[in-house]
Design an enzyme around this catalytic site. Structure first.
Site, PDB file in Angstrom:
ATOM      1  N   ARG A 327       0.831  -1.210   0.000  1.00 15.20           N
ATOM      2  CA  ARG A 327       0.000   0.000   0.000  1.00 15.20           C
ATOM      3  C   ARG A 327       0.864   1.258   0.000  1.00 15.20           C
ATOM      4  NH1 ARG A 327      -1.578   3.279   4.293  1.00 15.20           N
ATOM      5  NH2 ARG A 327      -3.348   4.647   3.816  1.00 15.20           N
ATOM      6  N   SER A 342      -6.799   3.048   0.619  1.00 13.27           N
ATOM      7  CA  SER A 342      -6.818   2.437   1.941  1.00 13.27           C
ATOM      8  C   SER A 342      -6.519   0.945   1.786  1.00 13.27           C
ATOM      9  CB  SER A 342      -8.185   2.639   2.598  1.00 13.27           C
ATOM     10  OG  SER A 342      -9.184   1.931   1.878  1.00 13.27           O
ATOM     11  N   ASP A 385     -21.355   3.193   8.518  1.00 14.13           N
ATOM     12  CA  ASP A 385     -22.039   3.823   9.651  1.00 14.13           C
ATOM     13  C   ASP A 385     -22.353   5.259   9.259  1.00 14.13           C
ATOM     14  OD1 ASP A 385     -23.068   4.382  12.146  1.00 14.13           O
ATOM     15  OD2 ASP A 385     -21.119   4.803  13.037  1.00 14.13           O
ATOM     16  N   SER A 435     -17.665  -5.880   6.892  1.00 13.38           N
ATOM     17  CA  SER A 435     -17.907  -4.889   7.939  1.00 13.38           C
ATOM     18  C   SER A 435     -16.578  -4.562   8.607  1.00 13.38           C
ATOM     19  CB  SER A 435     -18.896  -5.435   8.978  1.00 13.38           C
ATOM     20  OG  SER A 435     -19.082  -4.517  10.027  1.00 13.38           O
ATOM     21  N   ASN A 436     -16.179  -3.303   8.548  1.00  2.65           N
ATOM     22  CA  ASN A 436     -14.878  -2.897   9.087  1.00  2.65           C
ATOM     23  C   ASN A 436     -15.063  -2.313  10.488  1.00  2.65           C
ATOM     24  OD1 ASN A 436     -12.271  -2.137   9.520  1.00  2.65           O
ATOM     25  ND2 ASN A 436     -12.167  -0.626   7.876  1.00  2.65           N
ATOM     26  N   GLY A 460     -11.081  -6.558  12.032  1.00  2.00           N
ATOM     27  CA  GLY A 460     -10.694  -5.889  13.264  1.00  2.00           C
ATOM     28  C   GLY A 460      -9.620  -4.845  13.020  1.00  2.00           C
ATOM     29  N   ILE A 462      -5.867  -3.117  13.213  1.00  2.00           N
ATOM     30  CA  ILE A 462      -4.500  -3.623  13.058  1.00  2.00           C
ATOM     31  C   ILE A 462      -3.745  -3.393  14.367  1.00  2.00           C
ATOM     32  CG2 ILE A 462      -2.354  -3.419  11.762  1.00  2.00           C
ATOM     33  CD1 ILE A 462      -3.979  -2.437   9.383  1.00  2.00           C
ATOM     34  N   HIS A 488     -25.102 -21.764   7.400  1.00  2.00           N
ATOM     35  CA  HIS A 488     -24.775 -23.176   7.584  1.00  2.00           C
ATOM     36  C   HIS A 488     -25.689 -24.103   6.785  1.00  2.00           C
ATOM     37  CE1 HIS A 488     -22.163 -25.988   9.300  1.00  2.00           C
ATOM     38  NE2 HIS A 488     -22.152 -25.562  10.557  1.00  2.00           N
ATOM     39  N   ASP A 492     -20.358 -25.269   4.800  1.00  2.00           N
ATOM     40  CA  ASP A 492     -19.887 -25.982   5.991  1.00  2.00           C
ATOM     41  C   ASP A 492     -18.608 -25.327   6.498  1.00  2.00           C
ATOM     42  OD1 ASP A 492     -17.485 -27.337   4.721  1.00  2.00           O
ATOM     43  OD2 ASP A 492     -19.078 -28.227   3.512  1.00  2.00           O
TER      44      ASP A 492
END
Length: 518
Positions: A327, A342, A385, A435-436, A460, A462, A488, A492
């Site tokens: 990056r 990003s 958001d 979803s960040n 999540g 860093i 599910h 699997d």
């Protein structure tokens, strides 16, 4: 010539700023074509045409304030025929009019009963699901009282009454699909509230059922200000009142016709700021507020997902040191072309490459689990958001896009989402979502699938953490925790782990993605 009446564009909104005309005088337009972009105190909204025809006159210029229920522009409706001109002395109201091809506002159904026509509730929306009636047949209602909740593909919307009176008939049951521009319910209008409506109803044989642009459909400012619980104020003043936590209905306006001004809010804020002697002890206090708009839509969507889709979760950690280097090497090049780079475009492109080898992750199952639909396109959604709540627009056809194109589109969607300007098409057709939670400081999550999609991943933050290298030496590594949720019924655990391992390999060694790029 017919006047197009600016419809209701939100609960409690009586005016808006005209940002931009999307048509010009003399243009030929088609039904549902966006004609103007307006700004309310809640969002930017595009107003669609109700009919096909030719634009004759625009009544406002960019930057001016347009009133709800007042004419926005004039047009000649395609296929409309002028009524015969009667003797002006015998009937002054029989001047040349055009009869609309379909109902636009209200149509009399008995001596003082009118049909409430479902107005435009969003760009491109032609129908909605009736979620719940807030009134019942025989009930007395007031002008601007919420009467029904409907669900569109964007949000849950409350529809207010235009007049005071008695509900005589509900045309739909809960769960039915209601069509825009068709009758929603019938009501008996109170005498004096809309006298011209009831008088017109008794003479329905000699007058057209609907006259778009009649004076009776254009409440004056005095009428608008008199609505129960509503103050006359501009969008900017309403926004300031919310910021100051001031109830506009309690503020006496000093402006023309009782309009509440910013100076009135300043005085009210000073009064509210006066010291108040609080009781020595407060125990068991509560506060309630209704769940509305995007929050209500999200609540229903999540409830549907967790109660109909059997979830399972897989978590892992990804070392991002090599991705950080990649990056850093590319971001200046992207910036020179006007795009901020990003980490997200790398996650999106790596996901698309992995989906090619695991098409089951990009599929959906029908309600009775008898059929799976596989999607060729990778339409990857981004949870945002926004100021109006959680929205999940998606980037279409990621498998055909370069890293630069993905970054460009992702930046556009995030910016539009935060400003409340997403288009309906951006929110439809997603096949998998990201979803960040890391941008808010989250580490591990159990994300809820954005049904009918079959998988979602939460990223999540860093973290620089100690890890052992191949020689058992402790080294610092940039680690991100990722959490997958899968359907599910068709995915699997072993398949999800293998898919995650492939996706992870592309991110930990970005150069390997070059092998898969056509």
């Amino acid at each position: 010539m017919t006047d197009f009446i600016l419809p209701d564009i939100g609960e409690g909104i009586i005016e808006c700023e005209l940002l931009e005309w999307l048509v010009a005088e003399g243009d030929v337009i088609v039904e549902d074509q966006p004609v103007a972009e307006v700004m309310t105190d809640k969002a930017t909204v595009q107003i669609p045409a109700m009919y096909s025809g030719k634009v004759i006159k625009l009544y406002y210029q960019a930057g001016e304030i347009a009133k709800v229920h007042s004419p926005l522009f004039a047009m000649h409706i395609e296929g409309a025929e002028p009524q015969p001109k009667a003797n002006e002395d015998s009937n002054a109201e029989s001047k040349l009019q055009y009869e609309a091809p379909k109902a636009a506002t209200i149509a009399p159904v008995s001596s003082n009963s009118i049909d409430f026509i479902l107005p435009d509730i969003g760009e491109g929306i032609v129908e909605c699901e009736l979620v719940s009636w807030l009134v019942s047949e025989g009930e007395e209602i007031l002008e601007d009282q919420a009467v029904v909740e409907v669900m569109t593909d964007k949000a849950l919307v409350e529809i207010p009454a235009k007049y005071s009176g008695t509900v005589s008939k509900l045309y739909y049951a809960q769960g039915d699909i209601a069509k825009v521009h068709t009758p929603l319910f019938a009501m008996l209008v109170n005498d004096g509230v809309s006298g011209q409506v009831t008088q017109g109803a008794t003479n329905s044989a000699s007058q057209p059922a609907v006259r778009v642009g009649e004076d009776r459909l254009k409440p004056t400012e005095e009428v608008l200000a008199a609505r129960q619980g509503k103050a006359l104020a501009s969008p900017a003043v309403r926004r300031l009142a919310r910021e100051l936590n001031i109830d506009l209905s309690t503020v006496k306006g000093s402006g023309d016709k009782g309009r509440v001004l910013k100076s009135d809010l300043s005085q009210a804020a000073e009064v509210n700021a006066a010291p108040v002697v609080a009781p020595s002890t407060v125990i068991g206090g509560t506060r309630k507020e209704p769940i509305r708009g995007i929050k209500a839509a999200m609540a229903r969507q999540m409830l549907h997902a967790v109660t109909t889709v059997p979830h399972f979760t897989v978590s892992d950690e990804i070392a991002l040191d090599n991705l950080i280097v990649a990056r850093n090497q590319l971001k200046d090049n992207f910036a020179a072309r006007g795009v901020k780079l990003s980490f997200m475009p790398f996650f999106i492109k790596a996901m698309s490459l992995a989906l090619k080898q695991f098409p089951i992750i990009n599929s959906q199952v029908n309600k009775d689990c008898s059929e799976i639909t596989y999607f060729d396109d990778h339409n990857i959604g981004l949870a945002i958001d926004s100021k109006i709540g959680l929205v999940v627009p998606n980037i279409k056809g990621v498998q055909h896009l370069s890293l630069f194109e993905i970054a460009q589109k992702a930046n556009e969607l995030v910016e539009q989402g935060r400003e409340g300007k997403l288009k309906s098409a951006d929110l439809k057709g997603g096949t998998i979502s990201i979803s960040n939670i890391g941008v808010l400081g989250g580490t591990v999550a159990t994300p809820v699938i954005n049904a009918p999609e079959s998988a979602i991943v939460a990223l999540g933050k860093i973290q620089r953490l100690p890890r052992f290298d191949a020689n058992d030496n402790v080294v610092a590594v940039n680690i991100m925790q990722v959490s997958w949720s899968g359907d599910h019924r068709i995915i699997d655990g072993a398949t999800m782990v293998r898919f995650n391992n492939l996706w992870k390999s592309y991110l930990e060694n970005p150069l390997t993605m070059l092998v898969e790029l056509a």
